[in-house]
Design an enzyme around this catalytic site. Structure first.
Site, PDB file in Angstrom:
ATOM      1  CB  THR B 158      -0.890   0.003   1.239  1.00  0.00           C
ATOM      2  OG1 THR B 158      -1.612  -1.219   1.265  1.00  0.00           O
ATOM      3  CG2 THR B 158      -1.870   1.151   1.226  1.00  0.00           C
ATOM      4  N   GLY B 197       2.634  -2.466   8.279  1.00  0.00           N
ATOM      5  CA  GLY B 197       2.724  -3.065   9.617  1.00  0.00           C
ATOM      6  C   GLY B 197       4.143  -3.548   9.880  1.00  0.00           C
ATOM      7  CD  GLU B 456      -4.043  -8.852   4.655  1.00  0.00           C
ATOM      8  OE1 GLU B 456      -4.309  -9.957   4.174  1.00  0.00           O
ATOM      9  OE2 GLU B 456      -3.431  -8.694   5.732  1.00  0.00           O
TER      10      GLU B 456
END
Lengths: 709, 709
Positions: B158, B197, B456
């Site tokens: 992303t 993350g 996702e």
């Protein structure tokens, strides 16, 4: 490589700012004038802006993105600093002006508004609603409470074991003739006062809902002022108070629990506008038990108003982002043009259908909020005058009005707070991943908001309390020919739409869908047929079995109220040039928030034809969305919420989504901190010796050879 | 006064414990056996329990109510300590066992599961999905990554400007023939990797999605392993990383942003199972671009499994509370009996209708989760074998299977994560005010959960990607007579249910509603007619205009998959004595989650008759709820989630709602702290001098007299 804006860039980045500014320049109406409609008048609109400006410029009240990084302890303290600051404004404000100030704080920092509202709203409303004028003067004015000085009140209604069923609370207030005192007692763990806002740290006094017991007889729940802390802020003997701890949101409020262990208060601490106990133990009861819940009515108005402001705020954020954000090349883009920009999210019909209903809801709810606010003020004033003059006829007339008000305000509170909760959640989702960042405003908004659906009358319980009298009215009409007056008078038409008329369709085609008055009519018919059907099973079984239908009836009743008031206000609005834009909003609300949501009901009960519902989805909603689309910036700018009120990096006025967001993230989390404070734990894990070494090679072949000998 | 339980009480308090224990004793089936159905087998059920026990007994992994009081910084650190602890279990586990352990952690502490999942799931899946076997062995095994040792990976897909449209990411990987390197660059602010993350503090490496540029030509998005930090955990030159900061939930995860400023990596750091670049700059492209997104498939399975466990957890909390909590005397109580207990919440039909659907959903989703997990594993294995053997035919067969899998897993991921989000919210509301306390589990559950609906593959975007091929298939059948194979083969019946057959009703009456296979059939017809109708406007306008219908089609497709699999699994289940209880669950799911929710669609398209939908509300749902009611304790105990997994004061196994909740609140917020740390600010406000004094009496009449002279 070029310099674009402030940084070196290799290539042209996204330019959301230009999108929003171009659209703003092309707006077809004036947002400043439109705000007069939303706030009720030019004067009110300007007052709201001047109040917002004071908050913006105030060093303590000003709120920005750093607010989203505060821990619970920091929020608790900052909330008190803000209350302290507001108390100084309170000293100079009229009650009405201060309430407007609080209404803005309700968006900017809702925990501040609530922590004040518990004191000035619930505690003082309980005293004004249940106490004599002298009692109110003493507790509210003379002691300084109304200026947030001297005393600080909390509202002791809910218990650990009783929330919705207030009449069932188990704290006791036993009259002791010997000493002319009431003994307040928490009889068991279930009767512990619970969730009491302000109790944990702030409150000096509590308006306690307790069962009045005189000579062993239980007279039901009455209200008493009970001191919790002395002027040194130390707990009174027999009073135990604790902190409720972490909550989903509004951590700045010190909700607490309270246990009373035979705490004695003078008899005249009982609030006795309606109910009196003489020194001899004679009890005079109020004409209607529910009168003691009038303290909650003011809160309901605030919540409908809050719903309007929250709908406005979150739809503004999501729509500004949707204008700036481009993703995929949609069907409106030449797929063969490699230089074509990606499509703005807002140009996807699905995105419009997801967001525009909340924009429309903000407009429609604003009118209902103003109306119910006015009705409550006048009804309570009439009741007070009647009580003052001891005019029994007028008292009972007022009680009738109060019953209507409980129905209308209950259905509005439940329906609009649910709608706003849904809006926050859906608007967040419409901003994708960026909606999940605290700095874009939705996270705290949702967590702070959703308690509005639960407190001061759980939305489901409230909805049942609205639906039940409607079912009883239908049964009264059908079985005994009783006529209904007031806001549910339309139920009298039941015979025109049930029985042999049960298949009469109200909405047949697109032209019907366009006529808001026909939609209002159709809501009446939907309520009538739902209630008629529910009444059949209620007669066979009981009201409990119609629970789901009662909730639907309550929601439809609220939409009926809101749309009716909206149409009325649009008709009266002096700025006729804005009326077409408002009519589009009203039609969109009808089409999406009402008809699309309740399509199952409208079809099941033949209120709308299948063709009308098919047209709704395939033609009507897309057409109305297309009408709204060119003026989305104007529609959202009309809320006149400044960047501080919006408090969202991706929702700012200038629409510079990415730069604003990135700047805030870097400012609050400086990238020069390249390692975490806990990096030793992390590096220790990654650089740990091998398993074999950590096992001291005890499982190696060599060890096996030794140990097996 | 009496001693009841552990404290002095004046009178008998509420006794929720007896209610739940009595109902548990009267259960009609064995929850331990029922768990075999939910977990897939006796062996799997027992493995799950032994893994849960290890977590419960582990000093670091054990989680209780104090978890809800942690600040962001505390969560970040504790998460690393837990990951460290889990890394030791990982060293001894099989991949399958460790995944099951993570699945439990996904309920107990989801941020731990995610922070590990990014490394072992996304990062390594990206490498196994896109890298050669040797590349996987090097990065995953030899360097220790699979044991959470040495390296720690993050997943760089992303960007700030591109989330859903992965093919549009703008980070570039430009091949430099001179040095045989790729130059990784963030071309502008929009191309900043965002939400990554593990990036902020943990990751040493990143699997970067970047546009491959060779000799000025853009070959689209490919994957590269890029080192972020050296073995001393210091950032590599040219790599900038920052902390994303506060989020709605999962604050224990160190999401970060990454900018690459001409960072050079060796050519062989590109993952080259499908795509290769030679030293001379020759590019071999993969047979299907989307193959590089296979890294996301494993996450989707986890999310469907997570949905099952979350549905189980929150419905257990709300139902246990509903059994213990009594409020109002409902219609099932003799209103004239002053000693009658109030009604248990769970005995209100509305409460049953609000909660039982989520109980049923947990059962039905569990079967779908197991099925899709199995399908993904076998499909990926087949694809890998085909690539290994360079078998082009087999590769293209596998790609067909992958396309089906993207549809099935996409609709399941979107539909079940939405359902679980709704369940958390509704179950919280069903617990009234107590649902809002963090200690009862819903608050963090919701905040942690909802990102599952966004990450996702945003649920709406995923749903569109499921709906679009279905519309195309319908158009193919109708316009060109193409036959469809696979899980949407039922579309081939389009002519039997449209045109002159458009009014053929599938569900006519209660007997039809009772037949789950007929409901499955009705879902097929609903999808066919929705798709047929949408196809008409798609032909006229474009796919974008059918967005809302595409989302509905995707949801119905998921329910079709889930119910089909549920019926199949029930048919195969060896413990026949449980089958009637499972059939009730399947019917309830059909009636509520499918038919009631989609009543508008089923009525508009004549899939169900108005009579069937009326019966559904008035008869079928109440009847099924009444069937579930006596065994609610058994149904929830069957999830076999221990008190640690539930982690909710009001949701504990013993049902002692009030005592458990009060004890925890007092333990975490000791009442002996009677004043707040910030009490000086509070007392200073309350005890401030009067306004006149603070204004130095400058506005007094005396001053006026002086100044006016």
């Amino acid at each position: 490589m070029t310099f674009t804006k402030k940084n070196v860039s290799v290539s042209q980045g996204p330019d959301p700012r230009t999108s929003i500014q171009t659209e703003r320049a092309n707006s077809k109406f004036d947002p400043v004038t439109m705000n007069y409609f939303l706030e009720g008048s030019k004067e009110r609109s300007e007052l709201m802006k001047s109040l917002a400006q004071q908050i913006e410029r105030d060093p303590i009240l000003f709120t920005d993105g750093s607010y989203y990084d505060l821990t619970k302890d920091q929020q608790r303290e900052l909330t008190v600093l803000k209350i302290n600051r507001l108390s100084r404004y309170r000293e100079g404000d009229s009650v009405d002006t201060f309430n407007k100030r609080l209404s803005i704080m309700g968006v900017v920092d809702p925990q501040v508004a609530t922590r004040i509202g518990v004191n000035l709203g619930l505690f003082l409303s309980c005293i004004s609603g249940n106490g004599t004028a002298e009692q109110f003067k003493y507790w509210a004015i003379d002691k300084g409470t109304h200026n947030i000085q001297g005393l600080y009140g909390c509202f002791g209604m809910t218990e650990l074991g009783h929330g919705s069923n207030v009449a069932g609370v188990e704290t006791t207030a036993t009259f002791d003739k010997e000493t002319d005192e009431f003994v307040i007692n928490t009889s068991h763990i279930g009767a512990t006062k619970w969730w009491i806002g302000g109790a944990a740290h702030s409150a000096t006094h509590c308006s306690v809902y307790a069962r009045l017991v005189v000579d062993g007889k239980d007279y039901g729940v009455k209200t008493f002022v009970v001191p919790l802390r002395d002027s040194n802020h130390d707990l009174m003997p027999g009073v135990t108070v604790g902190d409720i701890g972490a909550k989903m949101g509004r951590d700045g409020i010190d909700n607490g629990w309270i246990q009373f262990s035979n705490v004695r208060i003078p008899r005249f601490f009982m609030l006795q506008k309606f109910c009196k106990v003489s020194a001899e133990g004679e009890v005079v009861l109020p004409p209607l038990e529910q009168l003691s819940y009038s303290a909650l009515l003011g809160g309901r108005v605030m919540m409908v108003l809050d719903s309007y402001r929250m709908l406005a705020r979150v739809s503004t954020i999501a729509l500004r982002y949707a204008i700036g954000r481009r993703q995929f090349k949609g069907d409106n883009v030449d797929q063969n043009d490699p230089n074509a920009l990606e499509t703005q999210l807002i140009d996807y019909p699905l995105h419009q259908k997801r967001l525009f209903p909340y924009l429309a809801a903000a407009y429609v709810v604003s009118t209902g909020a103003l109306k119910v606010e006015h009705t409550i003020q006048s009804t309570l004033a009439t009741l007070d005058a009647a009580v003052e003059n001891n005019d029994t006829t007028a008292i009972f007339k007022s009680i009738d009005d109060m019953k209507s008000l409980f129905i209308d305000s209950g259905s509005l509170k439940a329906t609009t707070t649910w709608l706003a909760a849904e809006a926050i959640d859906q608007c967040r989702q419409a901003c994708g991943g960026h909606g999940y960042s605290s700095y874009n405003g939705f996270a705290k908004a949702f967590n702070d908001w959703v308690v509005q659906c639960t407190w001061e009358g759980d939305n489901n319980v409230l909805s049942l309390s609205v639906g039940k009298p409607i079912i009883k009215q239908i049964i009264g009409i059908e079985d005994s020919g009783k006529t209904v007056r007031g806001s549910t008078a339309f139920l009298n038409q039941v015979k025109d739409f049930t029985g042999s008329n049960a298949s009469k369709v109200v909405l047949n085609n697109t032209s019907d869908l366009n006529d808001i008055n026909k939609v209002i009519k159709s809501i009446e018919v939907a309520i009538i047929r739902l209630a008629h059907e529910a009444a059949i099973s209620v007669r066979k079984e009981s009201l409990d079995f119609a629970g789901a239908e009662l909730v639907q009836i309550s929601k439809l009743k609220a939409h009926h109220y809101l749309l009716t008031e909206f149409v009325k206000r649009v008709g009266e609005f002096e700025h006729k040039e804005l009326v077409p834009f408002l009519n589009t909003i009203g039609r969109l609300y009808s089409a999406t928030v009402v008809l699309d949501k309740f399509a199952g009901v409208f079809l099941t009960f033949n209120v709308a034809s299948p063709q009308a519902i098919t047209d709704l989805a395939s033609t009507q909603i897309p057409k109305l969305c297309a009408e709204v689309r060119p003026n989305v910036v104007a529609y959202t700018d009309s809320f006149q919420q400044s960047d501080m009120v919006i408090n969202s990096a991706i929702g700012k006025y200038d629409g510079d989504v990415y730069e604003n967001y990135f700047d805030l993230v870097k400012q609050l989390n400086p990238p020069k901190n390249t390692k975490a404070p806990y990096t030793a734990a992390l590096e220790g894990m990654l650089n740990r010796p091998s398993l074999e070494a950590r096992e001291r090679y005890e499982k190696s072949d060599e060890t096996a050879a030794i140990l097996s000998k």
